[in-house]
Design a protein around this motif. Sequence first.
Motif: not given
Length: 274
Positions: A51-56, A63-78
Amino acid sequence: MYASTHPDDWRELNRANWDERVPIHVASDYYDLDSFRAGKDPLRDFEIAEVGDVSGRSLLHLQCHIGLDTLSWARRGARVVGLDFSEPAVVAAGGIAGEIGLGPERATFVTSDVYDAVAAVPDDAYDIVYTGVGALGWLPDVARWAEVAASLVAPGGFLYLAEFHPLTDILDDDTGSRIVHDYFSRDAWVEDADGTYTDVDAQLASKRTVEWQHPIGEVVSALCANGLRLEFLHEHDVSLFQRFGALESQDGYYRFPADRPRIPLMYSLKASKI
């Protein structure tokens, strides 16, 4: 068991099952929320690299379920939006977001069937549309999924998919060495069973689930037919759980023993919009 026609209430059956899984998963060692709150990243190493750099960038997780992957991308800047058809899962995801200090300007979660995502999400298009592992098998119509997902990719953006390889659906559960099912079957797989992948002994009131297998060619063709250009298709010889009894735990994944021929257990792809 295979069923030539899927139950009309497949969506309701699956939703009830996933609603019931939420508290089991939230409390499980598999998701290990205490470690996640402390900063542990559950994303797979190949996903991060591909996926690479997601900053900004804006990222929609279908189909995010309880959102841990989703929030991990947010922690990486998305800036992330997570969508799931289970309201308890969306409530849990929103609660976890608040616990780790990600407000609605960084992470938003919405309850919707994935086929209705266009009307449900807050924006018309996203830089990245992401679908994590174990999602497509719950959908009967990949062409319809691809149409929805592709329509939400912004020009210059891309869709990224990581999934279990459909080859694993046709092998025997014990050794993973014998073909016992039809790779090209379009029939629904209807099952009545307790347990989830986080707790095989969990007792469930809503036991019945309905799933489908989707050959890789079907997935890729559907995405390309909806205006996306395939950038890569990678196959991986690892799994996230012990799909077959013969798999061994190694470095956070499950693999066949060294003396066994390898087969693809997962795949990932990236498809961009010009």
